[in-house]
Design an enzyme around this catalytic site. Sequence first.
Site, PDB file in Angstrom:
ATOM      1  N   CYS A  64     -31.991 -28.282  -7.673  1.00  0.00           N
ATOM      2  CA  CYS A  64     -32.404 -27.258  -7.906  1.00  0.00           C
ATOM      3  C   CYS A  64     -33.779 -26.698  -7.425  1.00  0.00           C
ATOM      4  CB  CYS A  64     -32.282 -27.424  -9.475  1.00  0.00           C
ATOM      5  SG  CYS A  64     -32.918 -25.701 -10.392  1.00  0.00           S
ATOM      6  N   CYS A  67     -36.307 -26.514 -10.720  1.00  0.00           N
ATOM      7  CA  CYS A  67     -36.922 -27.530 -11.592  1.00  0.00           C
ATOM      8  C   CYS A  67     -36.736 -28.773 -10.748  1.00  0.00           C
ATOM      9  CB  CYS A  67     -36.170 -27.605 -12.943  1.00  0.00           C
ATOM     10  SG  CYS A  67     -34.225 -27.791 -12.874  1.00  0.00           S
ATOM     11  N   CYS A 113     -27.699 -24.612 -13.095  1.00  0.00           N
ATOM     12  CA  CYS A 113     -28.473 -25.706 -13.465  1.00  0.00           C
ATOM     13  C   CYS A 113     -28.477 -25.764 -14.973  1.00  0.00           C
ATOM     14  CB  CYS A 113     -29.967 -25.676 -12.751  1.00  0.00           C
ATOM     15  SG  CYS A 113     -30.923 -27.118 -13.191  1.00  0.00           S
ATOM     16  N   CYS A 116     -32.317 -25.837 -16.187  1.00  0.00           N
ATOM     17  CA  CYS A 116     -33.222 -24.478 -16.240  1.00  0.00           C
ATOM     18  C   CYS A 116     -32.513 -23.401 -16.190  1.00  0.00           C
ATOM     19  CB  CYS A 116     -34.300 -24.632 -15.030  1.00  0.00           C
ATOM     20  SG  CYS A 116     -33.725 -24.382 -13.518  1.00  0.00           S
ATOM     21  N   CYS A 136     -19.507 -23.410  -4.158  1.00  0.00           N
ATOM     22  CA  CYS A 136     -19.900 -22.581  -2.924  1.00  0.00           C
ATOM     23  C   CYS A 136     -21.372 -21.913  -3.728  1.00  0.00           C
ATOM     24  CB  CYS A 136     -19.033 -21.132  -2.957  1.00  0.00           C
ATOM     25  SG  CYS A 136     -19.548 -20.296  -1.522  1.00  0.00           S
TER      26      CYS A 136
END
EC number: 1.8.4.12
Length: 151
Positions: A64, A67, A113, A116, A136
């Site tokens: 991510c 984070c 995510c 976060c 995707c």
Amino acid sequence: MKDRIPIFSVAKNRVEMVERIELSDDEWREILDPEAFRVARKAGTEPPFTGKYHDLHDDGIYRCICCGTDLFDSETKFDSGTGWPSFYDVVSEHNIKLREDRSLGMVRCEVLCARCDAHLGHVFDDGPRPTGKRYCMNSAALKFIPRDQIG
């Protein structure tokens, strides 16, 4: 006290309890470049074939951008022909959240995510075996880490 959630760490090969990350838009703007903020924090979508990872074939992990949570392994990446990085599996179901997205007159499944709430992209049921899934993703929401630098 912030909520603690289970997140899988590729480097440690185990699930750990970590604090959720909750920042204001102003705090995210200080951390992210404008495109990453637009995509990850405001549920934007980068144009196809423009992201830096759609044609990357290196060995490693995609995290991510907000984070650093481990999300996808390059071993599950495939060329979907869509112009966005596509994966048939996640590193762990702990690390993502799914929610219904009814924007743009469609019903899709948004991928976020788990730590976060960054918008990553969408998942579809038209991927290859063994999962039949196509995650995707937007390159702007990801950070690639070569396998020999995971730690």
